[in-house]
Design a protein around this motif. Sequence first.
Motif, PDB file in Angstrom:
ATOM      1  N   VAL A 427       0.840  -1.206   0.000  1.00 29.73           N
ATOM      2  CA  VAL A 427       0.000   0.000   0.000  1.00 29.73           C
ATOM      3  C   VAL A 427       0.872   1.251   0.000  1.00 29.73           C
ATOM      4  CG1 VAL A 427      -1.641   1.350   1.360  1.00 29.73           C
ATOM      5  CG2 VAL A 427      -1.986  -1.105   1.088  1.00 29.73           C
ATOM      6  N   GLY A 428       1.945   1.228   0.784  1.00 27.83           N
ATOM      7  CA  GLY A 428       2.866   2.359   0.813  1.00 27.83           C
ATOM      8  C   GLY A 428       3.549   2.583  -0.520  1.00 27.83           C
ATOM      9  N   LEU A 429       3.888   1.497  -1.198  1.00 21.07           N
ATOM     10  CA  LEU A 429       4.503   1.614  -2.528  1.00 21.07           C
ATOM     11  C   LEU A 429       3.544   2.262  -3.518  1.00 21.07           C
ATOM     12  CD1 LEU A 429       6.209  -1.898  -2.734  1.00 21.07           C
ATOM     13  CD2 LEU A 429       7.397   0.292  -2.553  1.00 21.07           C
ATOM     14  N   ARG A 430       2.283   1.887  -3.457  1.00 22.58           N
ATOM     15  CA  ARG A 430       1.282   2.465  -4.359  1.00 22.58           C
ATOM     16  C   ARG A 430       1.131   3.965  -4.148  1.00 22.58           C
ATOM     17  NH1 ARG A 430      -2.930  -2.292  -2.935  1.00 22.58           N
ATOM     18  NH2 ARG A 430      -2.265  -3.876  -4.460  1.00 22.58           N
ATOM     19  N   GLU A 431       1.421   4.417  -2.932  1.00 20.97           N
ATOM     20  CA  GLU A 431       1.256   5.842  -2.617  1.00 20.97           C
ATOM     21  C   GLU A 431       2.455   6.685  -3.044  1.00 20.97           C
ATOM     22  OE1 GLU A 431       0.513   5.752   1.543  1.00 20.97           O
ATOM     23  OE2 GLU A 431      -1.597   5.126   1.333  1.00 20.97           O
ATOM     24  N   GLU A 432       3.561   6.033  -3.439  1.00 16.33           N
ATOM     25  CA  GLU A 432       4.735   6.767  -3.909  1.00 16.33           C
ATOM     26  C   GLU A 432       4.486   7.285  -5.330  1.00 16.33           C
ATOM     27  OE1 GLU A 432       7.480   7.660  -2.433  1.00 16.33           O
ATOM     28  OE2 GLU A 432       7.017   6.668  -0.527  1.00 16.33           O
ATOM     29  N   LYS A 433       4.622   8.599  -5.503  1.00 13.26           N
ATOM     30  CA  LYS A 433       4.348   9.210  -6.807  1.00 13.26           C
ATOM     31  C   LYS A 433       5.213   8.609  -7.909  1.00 13.26           C
ATOM     32  CE  LYS A 433       2.805  13.685  -4.996  1.00 13.26           C
ATOM     33  NZ  LYS A 433       3.054  15.150  -4.980  1.00 13.26           N
ATOM     34  N   ALA A 434       6.467   8.313  -7.596  1.00  8.10           N
ATOM     35  CA  ALA A 434       7.393   7.800  -8.602  1.00  8.10           C
ATOM     36  C   ALA A 434       6.980   6.426  -9.119  1.00  8.10           C
ATOM     37  CB  ALA A 434       8.811   7.735  -8.040  1.00  8.10           C
ATOM     38  N   LEU A 435       6.139   5.721  -8.338  1.00  4.05           N
ATOM     39  CA  LEU A 435       5.770   4.361  -8.721  1.00  4.05           C
ATOM     40  C   LEU A 435       4.354   4.250  -9.265  1.00  4.05           C
ATOM     41  CD1 LEU A 435       7.385   2.360  -5.753  1.00  4.05           C
ATOM     42  CD2 LEU A 435       8.290   2.715  -8.058  1.00  4.05           C
ATOM     43  N   LYS A 436       3.728   5.381  -9.549  1.00  2.00           N
ATOM     44  CA  LYS A 436       2.379   5.348 -10.096  1.00  2.00           C
ATOM     45  C   LYS A 436       2.379   4.571 -11.420  1.00  2.00           C
ATOM     46  CE  LYS A 436       0.221   7.808  -6.987  1.00  2.00           C
ATOM     47  NZ  LYS A 436      -0.822   7.213  -6.119  1.00  2.00           N
ATOM     48  N   GLY A 437       1.527   3.572 -11.502  1.00  2.00           N
ATOM     49  CA  GLY A 437       1.408   2.784 -12.711  1.00  2.00           C
ATOM     50  C   GLY A 437       2.447   1.698 -12.881  1.00  2.00           C
ATOM     51  N   GLU A 439       3.841  -1.761 -12.758  1.00  3.63           N
ATOM     52  CA  GLU A 439       3.223  -3.087 -12.658  1.00  3.63           C
ATOM     53  C   GLU A 439       3.884  -3.961 -11.596  1.00  3.63           C
ATOM     54  OE1 GLU A 439       3.223  -4.878 -16.482  1.00  3.63           O
ATOM     55  OE2 GLU A 439       1.859  -3.387 -17.381  1.00  3.63           O
ATOM     56  N   LEU A 440       5.173  -3.768 -11.380  1.00  2.94           N
ATOM     57  CA  LEU A 440       5.877  -4.594 -10.401  1.00  2.94           C
ATOM     58  C   LEU A 440       5.306  -4.431  -8.993  1.00  2.94           C
ATOM     59  CD1 LEU A 440       9.730  -4.609 -11.128  1.00  2.94           C
ATOM     60  CD2 LEU A 440       8.182  -6.576 -10.944  1.00  2.94           C
ATOM     61  N   VAL A 441       4.748  -3.254  -8.709  1.00  2.00           N
ATOM     62  CA  VAL A 441       4.184  -3.002  -7.383  1.00  2.00           C
ATOM     63  C   VAL A 441       3.024  -3.953  -7.104  1.00  2.00           C
ATOM     64  CG1 VAL A 441       2.940  -1.299  -5.980  1.00  2.00           C
ATOM     65  CG2 VAL A 441       4.927  -0.600  -7.320  1.00  2.00           C
ATOM     66  N   GLU A 442       2.347  -4.413  -8.149  1.00  2.00           N
ATOM     67  CA  GLU A 442       1.209  -5.308  -7.972  1.00  2.00           C
ATOM     68  C   GLU A 442       1.630  -6.774  -7.896  1.00  2.00           C
ATOM     69  OE1 GLU A 442      -1.573  -3.876  -7.240  1.00  2.00           O
ATOM     70  OE2 GLU A 442      -0.558  -1.968  -7.624  1.00  2.00           O
ATOM     71  N   ASP A 443       2.914  -7.041  -8.100  1.00  2.00           N
ATOM     72  CA  ASP A 443       3.435  -8.413  -8.004  1.00  2.00           C
ATOM     73  C   ASP A 443       3.777  -8.685  -6.543  1.00  2.00           C
ATOM     74  OD1 ASP A 443       4.846 -10.786  -8.029  1.00  2.00           O
ATOM     75  OD2 ASP A 443       5.993 -10.308  -9.833  1.00  2.00           O
ATOM     76  N   LEU A 444       2.850  -9.332  -5.822  1.00  2.00           N
ATOM     77  CA  LEU A 444       3.009  -9.519  -4.378  1.00  2.00           C
ATOM     78  C   LEU A 444       4.230 -10.367  -4.058  1.00  2.00           C
ATOM     79  CD1 LEU A 444       1.616  -8.696  -1.757  1.00  2.00           C
ATOM     80  CD2 LEU A 444       0.364 -10.850  -1.812  1.00  2.00           C
ATOM     81  N   SER A 445       4.558 -11.317  -4.920  1.00  2.00           N
ATOM     82  CA  SER A 445       5.730 -12.154  -4.693  1.00  2.00           C
ATOM     83  C   SER A 445       7.003 -11.306  -4.732  1.00  2.00           C
ATOM     84  CB  SER A 445       5.805 -13.259  -5.735  1.00  2.00           C
ATOM     85  OG  SER A 445       6.996 -14.015  -5.580  1.00  2.00           O
ATOM     86  N   PHE A 446       7.111 -10.434  -5.722  1.00  2.00           N
ATOM     87  CA  PHE A 446       8.273  -9.561  -5.831  1.00  2.00           C
ATOM     88  C   PHE A 446       8.317  -8.574  -4.677  1.00  2.00           C
ATOM     89  CE2 PHE A 446      10.427  -5.728  -7.424  1.00  2.00           C
ATOM     90  CZ  PHE A 446      11.639  -6.282  -7.817  1.00  2.00           C
ATOM     91  N   VAL A 447       7.169  -8.029  -4.333  1.00  2.00           N
ATOM     92  CA  VAL A 447       7.092  -7.088  -3.204  1.00  2.00           C
ATOM     93  C   VAL A 447       7.574  -7.760  -1.920  1.00  2.00           C
ATOM     94  CG1 VAL A 447       5.500  -5.782  -1.720  1.00  2.00           C
ATOM     95  CG2 VAL A 447       5.265  -5.664  -4.199  1.00  2.00           C
ATOM     96  N   GLY A 448       7.217  -9.040  -1.735  1.00  2.00           N
ATOM     97  CA  GLY A 448       7.661  -9.767  -0.553  1.00  2.00           C
ATOM     98  C   GLY A 448       9.169  -9.935  -0.507  1.00  2.00           C
ATOM     99  N   LYS A 449       9.792 -10.159  -1.679  1.00  2.00           N
ATOM    100  CA  LYS A 449      11.248 -10.288  -1.728  1.00  2.00           C
ATOM    101  C   LYS A 449      11.920  -8.964  -1.371  1.00  2.00           C
ATOM    102  CE  LYS A 449      11.194 -13.867  -5.323  1.00  2.00           C
ATOM    103  NZ  LYS A 449      11.537 -14.183  -6.736  1.00  2.00           N
ATOM    104  N   VAL A 450      11.374  -7.874  -1.875  1.00  2.00           N
ATOM    105  CA  VAL A 450      11.921  -6.550  -1.551  1.00  2.00           C
ATOM    106  C   VAL A 450      11.752  -6.265  -0.067  1.00  2.00           C
ATOM    107  CG1 VAL A 450      11.692  -4.075  -1.965  1.00  2.00           C
ATOM    108  CG2 VAL A 450      11.492  -5.684  -3.877  1.00  2.00           C
ATOM    109  N   PHE A 451      10.605  -6.645   0.472  1.00  2.00           N
ATOM    110  CA  PHE A 451      10.341  -6.458   1.906  1.00  2.00           C
ATOM    111  C   PHE A 451      11.404  -7.160   2.737  1.00  2.00           C
ATOM    112  CE2 PHE A 451       8.567  -8.266   5.791  1.00  2.00           C
ATOM    113  CZ  PHE A 451       8.102  -7.134   6.445  1.00  2.00           C
TER     114      PHE A 451
END
Length: 592
Positions: A427-437, A439-451
């Motif tokens: 949710v925080g990533l979606r709120e970052e202006k630089a990341l608007k649109g 697609e990687l932000v919607e990849d929960l598996s990738f987001v988990g690895k970054v986390f």
Amino acid sequence: MRKSNLPLIRSIFGRQSICRRCHSTSSTSSSSSSSSTSQAVTPRLRFAPSPTGYLHLGGLRTALFNHLLARKWKGKWLLRIEDTDRTRFTEGAVDSLRGALEWAGLDYDEGVGVGGSHGPYTQSERLDIYHHYTNELLSRDEAYECFCSPNELEAIKTSLKAQGQRHSYDGRCRHITDEERVRKKRAGEKFVVRYKSSNESMDIPPDLIFGDHQPSAPTSGFDDFVLMKSDGWPTYHLASVVDDHLMEISHVLRGEEWLPSIPKHHSLYKAFGWTPPQFAHLPLLCNPDGTKLSKRKGDTFVQHYMKQGYEPAALLNFLALMGWDYHSALSTKTTLDPHIRNDGNSLYELFSVDQLVELFDIQHIANRKASVNISKLDFLNKMTLRRMADRLGKDGHMVNLGKEITLSQTGQGESKERMGLIRRFQVGLREEKALKGCELVEDLSFVGKVFDAELPRTTILKEMPLHSIFYFLPPTYECHESQSMLKDLNLRIYCQYVTLFADTLQEHYTSTSTKKLDEDVVWDVIHRLLDQLNLDRKPKLLVPIRHALTERKKGPSIPELVTILGLDESLSRLRRGVEYVRALDQSRKGQQ
């Protein structure tokens, strides 16, 4: 004063059982206040804040201690709003208080909001009750009506001070006649009701925290303090005593600032013939330098920490350590290894709420001031995030009854707490202006690895999205941090090392039969190049590679970065970094 009304009292409170300790309301009954029943079998505690603004850290600690003891003793605790001081009442404060308690997960059993209404746990809705008990004290000659004006009171106080007296009122209205009292009322003169104090000394029971060493307060001959103000609103002293009795409170935990009021409250219990609860006064919170923690500073309010993004469990853990001697609590179970980290914190300070309930003991609350050290909160929040993410590691096992235990692995995939953190991060990533649109932000598996990669460097989850943008967007190499790194690097060697790493990585991956990219594969490439280039220090090779991959000075290990980004994205960034630096090098040479 209003006439007593027993049906109204019962309907306002709404709990027949609450009144089982009450005496008869008939003012003519000689036994109306002469006896009291035994304490309730089930321990009952209360948190009774005033709605004067945001909840203070000390207030949340008081609520926490009530919660822990009620759960430990298999009792109940209630939320009562003490709003009789209308000059300090703040609109919306009750909802704010309830919101803070809900955020912290401190679920009270009774009180404001339970059942959908404020009801009898808000003092402003109980005025008839206080008038009833004030009238009873008047009828029993335990109180009197005082008609002194503010100017007269100030003159009396000044005169007594000049005489070296510690009192602020001389009790002159004790002696006015009934005829004079009636005349003053008919004339419309305002009056308050004062308690008629005694010169007889009282035996004050020991405080559960301070013991017999309570701050000095007169146990006899104190001022005839006010019970009911001229506007018809009770003072704290009367309302608190009446409520604690009617609500069958067995233990009162409140701030140290109320210790001087203990003799007054015990005198009221004696006047009514009631058995007082056991009192425990919590030591004050202070700044690290010992100065008073001021409510005027925003960082003393719970809402400040909510907005900053601290975890509720971490803040509760932090507050539990303020005044609670956890060393004594744990040492009753086992001999402790200090387990002190390099930053001066101890992993034995990390507790879940369930562990606090099991270990907490009122006997281990110290009576000295407790210092608010934000660096301690930062440590606890960092460790709490790791615990919630099932990533606490061997250097930070949870403590349970003084014994280190590993986190339970259910083998059923991600834990709910961990997935909750990852989704909050998303949710925080979606709120970052630089990341608007993106697609990687919607990849929960990738987001988990970054986390997982950023968690070791994260103190507050709310800060993680901003620091993680580079995983989702390729570097431009134009930012200040990137340019600062390049100033300290030999650009020609940069291009040589990064190109060699990219080529070797691709070759090594292609030559493996499994075609699997993991951290071990990347480490093999790094160590091979360190030997090939005869480099004595890893940073000589790794800093240029890190710059090409992230344009940042710090971050996860190079193998972890490459594994998260994947081979194609990693090679693309490495080669783009070389192109940028080569062009920069040529530009600098052309300017010479």
